[in-house]
Design an enzyme around this catalytic site. Structure first.
Site, PDB file in Angstrom:
ATOM      1  CD1 TRP A  66       6.308  10.294 -28.541  1.00 62.36           C
ATOM      2  CD2 TRP A  66       5.358  10.999 -30.630  1.00 62.36           C
ATOM      3  NE1 TRP A  66       5.349   9.210 -29.008  1.00 62.36           N
ATOM      4  CE2 TRP A  66       4.632   9.719 -30.192  1.00 62.36           C
ATOM      5  CE3 TRP A  66       4.696  11.486 -31.844  1.00 62.36           C
ATOM      6  CZ2 TRP A  66       3.894   9.052 -31.080  1.00 62.36           C
ATOM      7  CZ3 TRP A  66       3.993  10.790 -32.720  1.00 62.36           C
ATOM      8  CH2 TRP A  66       3.430   9.319 -32.159  1.00 62.36           C
ATOM      9  CG  ASP A  67       3.000  11.924 -25.240  1.00 65.25           C
ATOM     10  OD1 ASP A  67       4.158  11.505 -25.924  1.00 65.25           O
ATOM     11  OD2 ASP A  67       2.503  11.563 -24.314  1.00 65.25           O
TER      12      ASP A  67
ATOM     13  CD  GLU B 177       5.822   3.265 -27.142  1.00 65.17           C
ATOM     14  OE1 GLU B 177       4.513   3.144 -26.019  1.00 65.17           O
ATOM     15  OE2 GLU B 177       6.573   4.155 -27.070  1.00 65.17           O
TER      16      GLU B 177
ATOM     17  CE  LYS C 228       1.276   1.841 -25.360  1.00 68.03           C
ATOM     18  NZ  LYS C 228       2.525   2.233 -25.257  1.00 68.03           N
ATOM     19  CD  GLN C 229       0.797   6.153 -29.620  1.00 68.32           C
ATOM     20  OE1 GLN C 229       1.102   5.592 -28.703  1.00 68.32           O
ATOM     21  NE2 GLN C 229       0.520   7.023 -30.138  1.00 68.32           N
TER      22      GLN C 229
END
Lengths: 768, 768
Positions: free
Chosen positions: A359-360, A490, A602-603
């Protein structure tokens, strides 16, 4: 920051002094690529120290069978691996019969390596004293041609410094390669033939299972003191290898040079039976032009890229180097010329993450490519997903979804799911949202609506169907819930009601319905065609609406924030500031179960939603959520700092924005996450671009107009960027006390600057 | 129920008529074993139809390297596989040069297979008409000796029925075997040598990686019409195979017989260099005794087992067959003679589940072995875990736990974690609770407290430490929570506050503290030794208490039940009754993600807690929880129906209890879960025993006394069981209107019957 040995320079990545400990890191950092192939910066001559050898061909992969203890229904069949391809760069060098090997030399002096990003070449020079006391000076230059994307070229010179010496160059191609990713011991390549004739060698190989046919080739020329020389040579051949040896008694001070052309041709572009012929054609063109002219073209090609995509930063060479490093590698990875390819998270610099497309691409890369290339490039990236729609429907069917519901794979090479952990493949379903969002984003930016009736609507319908079926009704909550997901963070798996997922699911349904209605009224022919194809009834749309209108969003009354997921507040909420630095990065220090139940993010997760849907929330809500979540965020995904940088800038927190900017732009250069040796983080480099253009520049599209709220970190004197907006090139230059706008040509352009309308006319500098 | 071809018989499992479709199921159902080895009921002669060949040696396994897409810290290194061992039963049969093969015969008549559970042998008879029109009658009998547990014996006869025929027997041993579990293609065995001399053959092999050395052996004798005959023979040998061929021109009506002895000797019991000698010794003993005497001993050995462990049921042959089938297979799998072995979930009947030891042993098997064997057997099973304590501490350390915290593996062969899915290994931590509970249960039943100061307390301390560290404090709930677990219901992963896990965690801490205090005051020497070994301070115990006293238990005020986990009520609560039967079993029809977010429960979860801690809850609470959870339970774990049967009986719901009983006792015979071809569910067979003794018999231990509340299903006339309680054998016979108790010998025994004290004196029938 973990490493700090790269010399700060505006246009080049430079390493001085030889350090075996950083060889693997440098092999990543100095990687070169041309969209069709790429390679780590391995040495041409042999090297017996720790190294990670890698050369990769776009679109060539291997499906490794998924192997688990207990198979469960719906597990994906395989995990796709990026394959290390046969080596064509190798040149063994003998000096008086001793192998030149920097790891075993008595001394290495004046080692210097440069990746010249402005011109697109990699060079290396050093003086090595061998065990036999011969000292040689070595200089090499290598590039992968943008103008001839099946070709690479090397110029490699050895000059004995302290005595005469017999130098033997043995250029070779070698199919006896393995993957660094050695979880598996399998062979991935069948070598089909090795041919050698005159100075040329060809190695035909096909990948096992996928049967990608390739031909790796090489040809060499010899020069003494710059003059081409026709030396006799000895050739050697095995079932996986071919080499030629060129020996020359070289006088002290004389320069003995080999020029080697090499590369790959693949059956994606040529008939499988014509690969050797195609390789010969590439070599002929290379010979016709010669190394110097090819290098000249390389410089021209990169000049064109930089003319469009460069970002300048004055007064901060570290930041300048960082952003160019990012833009450079993005362009090395994907140039938008082939709709069958996409942007792998590690590009051509390593093997981790296996697949090509995440999906980046939609969430991070499309804005960069939209603004720095012709808009066809972004449209190609959208079409990549449209072309995979049937596979996405099959993927959903494997999980029990029906009636055309589409679940795009989390990782793919060919439209199928190429990852193999259920917590990712089954659960990280939010990727479907980003794929729909990219369609919206493309239309918003380019104003090219045609894509939606032509192709995009079918994708939107498949995605809306998925969300409708995936949500379930909770009697307890009297709402629709989405259970058992992994959000963008994640570090949590199988959670319920990840806010980001629920939010984008609702948005996808709403957006699909909006477009169905628009196309119904404005593109009736398309509407009829699509509806008969997808068999969508109004009654089904009503059911979607029921879900979208009654979606549950977890919210904490105490904190006045949306909750990342239902269980977030149960966690032991110790902020990152209070976490022992020795425990970081936690993904290298903690067991997975500990990470899963920790509060560490994580993000961007909730904040990713605030990034995509910024207009849905007032700034004070953004601020509250930023203040709640960022302190738990470890930014151990490369995709994390950029979003936070954009949001910190929006909140006027320029110091924080700047710190995040440095972290995103120099993530690999300074090795923040202790993993640069595995390869670079290519897709997040587009996030770096965002953090300047959207973050500091504050660029948005509002009601069809470009809008800016320029800010500048106090560390900088000025920065500038160019963007292609609807086929016009606008240059924006931001200084500490003013911003100028400049338009190359075409019509005048009305933009918003800090909310005020400004009209920019071509070739007139507008200062605000 | 999926299959219904087994003929109902009180003492035997019988199949009549040959059906290739049920060959694999029968291979499971008719499996034989003797604790040291076991095998599926494969045919001796060759069979070209679908078959699952398997012969297994206790304690011999292979560590398959864990392979995942993205490695994460704390992942277990390997997944242990039960290994198919070299085949020793094979006898190829040629009839006039045509291979006897039931799959290719013109006709198979009068096929009958019997597993005689009373006497412990397997027989088969049939008449086969070959393609060459020769019709032969075949009879075979096979057993694995209990008295000589390295030995198996086969008596195999062929009688030509319609003409003379040349019959050739080719008995063989074959190391060229693979595992049925073909996720992997690796070889597991290194064949070291094949020796053949006279009528004996020996195949030495070692397992790869684990280096278990084994010798597979055979010897054959030939008989014509019952008279031993010394025929000439031809031998054949390869690097993995040895055979002898015995040809005989057999007259019509004449019976040509081969007796084959074979089996395995392993380096667990013999020096690796002495294996052939050990095998020769086994064969010598076998020859000295001969087939008939060995079979006689087999009958005697099984008589002793049945004398102690039999359960009779009058008036319901199906139920009678079911319970004996369960007791028989449990005794084929584990006899309590070797503390290094344990009870694998599939015994010697298949390969699924890989490892040997699960929490099944403690939660389900120990009560059976306690009550039907000498109590030393149960103590051996406890010691198995004590002997693995260091490994359990290492396992916890790998996950970041400290200071002697012990996490027993979910699956193990050797004390290490042998499973490899994180949702199981990291998360299904409740197994630690069952291991502590077994210590409590052993003491409660046997009154042998000595185990706890000697060994058990160290285990309890390691487990308490784990729970203390694994729980975390939730500010939001102002309680200790246990996040990220998989409960007994493996159809949910990574849930928060699984009630069963939280409850048993608290109990473990409380029980450890109780025993520390008891040992401190009553076994001071042990106390000092243990405390100095484990370095446990009072201050640490205080911290445990803080966690145990403030543990969170999710509870629904609306339903007045403890919640299986925090998110349970969010699920789409459709009961199993409303689930399309075509979707079941869901683990074969649904993708894993759908199962995870469904409300369906694989096996007792909250109810498992109510089973273990029955005394903690009044019956109306049990009833409420049973009524809430059972309707969502799909019983797709073999361990499920038994617990529900016990609880239904306790609630007086005898019809339901009986249904569950049939399901547990005939789970494999009737193939409820569509998977009997993969092997039998051995550990759950102990649950079947429970469902009679604890369920219908209502046996408990209350304040040191045996207690009964006998009930009887209306379908039965009577049932009886024997139990060994503290070295006294009590026989309980329950009829529709009375229950009798009978004590073999020793002191009088005060028991409770329906809460009333009853004193049973030896050799006096007491009727209640």
């Amino acid at each position: 920051m973990n490493l700090d040995y790269i010399i700060h320079d505006e246009w080049s990545i430079i390493e001085e002094g030889f350090n075996p400990d950083t060889v693997k890191a440098s092999e990543s950092l100095f990687s070169i690529g041309n969209g069709a192939m790429g390679q780590r910066a391995n040495f041409e001559e042999s090297y017996s120290g720790p190294t990670f050898q890698g050369s990769y061909i776009a679109g060539v992969y291997y499906p490794d069978k998924t192997r688990v203890g207990w198979w469960k229904n719906g597990y994906p069949e395989y995990f796709a691996k990026v394959l290390n391809a046969p080596n064509w760069i190798g040149i063994n060098v003998l000096v008086n019969n001793e192998k030149l090997d920097l790891y075993t030399c008595k001394e290495v002096a004046n080692f210097r390596r440069e990746l010249n990003m402005k011109e697109g070449w990699l060079s290396r020079s050093f003086e090595a004293t061998l065990q036999n006391d011969v000292k040689v000076k070595v200089e090499s230059t290598r590039f992968l041609s943008l103008s001839h994307d099946e070709l690479g070229a090397i110029n490699y010179s050895v000059t004995p410094v302290n005595s005469d010496a017999e130098i033997v160059f043995t250029p070779y191609i070698d199919g006896g390669i393995t993957n660094e990713d050695t979880n598996w011991d399998d062979q991935f390549w069948d070598i089909l033939s090795v041919d050698q004739k005159s100075h040329q060698s060809f190695l035909q190989a096909k990948t096992m299972k996928t049967n990608f046919h390739t031909c790796t080739f090489m040809e060499s020329k010899i020069f003494v003191d710059g003059k081409q020389t026709d030396l006799s040579y000895e050739s050697e051949k095995s079932s996986t290898y071919a080499s030629c040896s060129y020996a020359h008694q070289t006088l002290k001070g004389q320069t003995y040079t080999i020029q080697k052309f090499g590369g790959y041709v693949v059956d994606r572009n040529h008939d499988e039976s014509e690969l050797v012929a195609a390789a010969k054609k590439v070599l002929k063109e290379a010979n016709d032009l010669g190394f110097d002219q090819l290098l000249e073209r390389q410089k021209q090609s990169w000049k064109q890229i930089w003319d469009m995509a460069d970002i300048t930063i004055s007064g901060d060479v570290k930041a300048q180097q960082g952003i160019r490093f990012n833009i450079f590698h993005l362009n090395q990875t994907y140039l938008g010329t082939d709709a069958r390819l996409n942007i792998g998270p590690k590009g051509f610099t390593g093997e981790k993450y296996g697949g090509s497309t995440y999906w980046d691409t939609e969430a991070y890369c499309i804005p960069f490519y939209m603004a720095t290339k012709d808009q066809k490039v972004a449209r190609k990236l959208l079409e990549y997903r449209y072309n995979h729609l049937d596979r996405a429907i099959e993927n959903a069917e494997k999980l029990g979804f029906k009636n055309g519901a589409a679940l795009y794979p989390m990782v793919t090479m060919n439209g199928e799911e190429c990852h193999n952990e259920w917590e990712i493949t089954f659960e990280e379903i939010h990727r479907n949202g980003a794929i729909a969002f990219a369609i919206y984003n493309y239309h918003r930016y380019t104003n090219d609506y045609s894509y939606i009736p032509e192709k995009g609507l079918e994708v939107l319908i498949g995605i809306a169907r998925f969300w409708h079926q995936r949500a379930s009704y909770s009697t307890y909550k009297n709402k629709y819930v989405i259970l058992g997901v992994t959000g963008p963070n994640e570090y949590e798996n199988n959670v319920n009601n990840n806010w980001y997922t629920n939010y984008i699911a609702k948005w996808c349904i709403d957006y699909a319905i909006e477009n169905i209605n628009k196309i119904k009224s404005e593109y009736n022919e398309d509407y009829t065609r699509i509806m008969s194809k997808v068999e969508l009834l109004d009654s089904e749309i009503e059911k979607w609406k029921e879900v979208a209108d009654n979606m549950y969003f977890p919210f904490s009354e105490e904190h006045k924030v949306y909750l990342q997921q239902d269980g977030f507040l149960d966690k032991d909420l110790v902020t990152v500031a209070d976490l022992d630095i020795a425990q970081r990065p936690i993904n290298q220090h903690w067991s997975w179960d500990r990470i899963l139940r920790s509060p560490y993010i994580k993000q961007a997760d909730v904040l990713q939603g605030f990034y995509f849907f910024e207009d849905h929330f007032p700034d004070e809500e953004l601020e509250r959520h930023f203040d709640f979540y960022e302190p738990f965020t470890v930014h151990e995904s490369s995709l994390s700092p950029c979003v936070h940088s954009v949001q910190a800038a929006k909140l006027g927190r320029m110091d924080q924005a700047y710190t995040f900017y440095l972290r995103t732009s120099r993530l690999d250069l300074d090795d923040y996450n202790h993993e640069v040796h595995e390869g670079l983080h290519i897709t997040s480099m587009a996030g770096t671009w965002m953090s300047i253009v959207e973050g500091f520049g504050g660029m948005r599209v509002k009601e069809g107009k470009l809008s800016f709220t320029p800010r500048i970190p106090k560390q900088w004197e000025a920065y500038s960027f160019k963007i292609n907006f609807r086929n016009q090139i606008l240059k924006v230059n931001v200084c500490q006390n003013e911003t100028t706008f400049e338009l190359d040509n075409g019509d005048e352009l009305a933009i918003l600057v800090n909310g005020e309308l400004v009209v920019v006319t071509p070739n007139n500098l507008v200062t605000v």
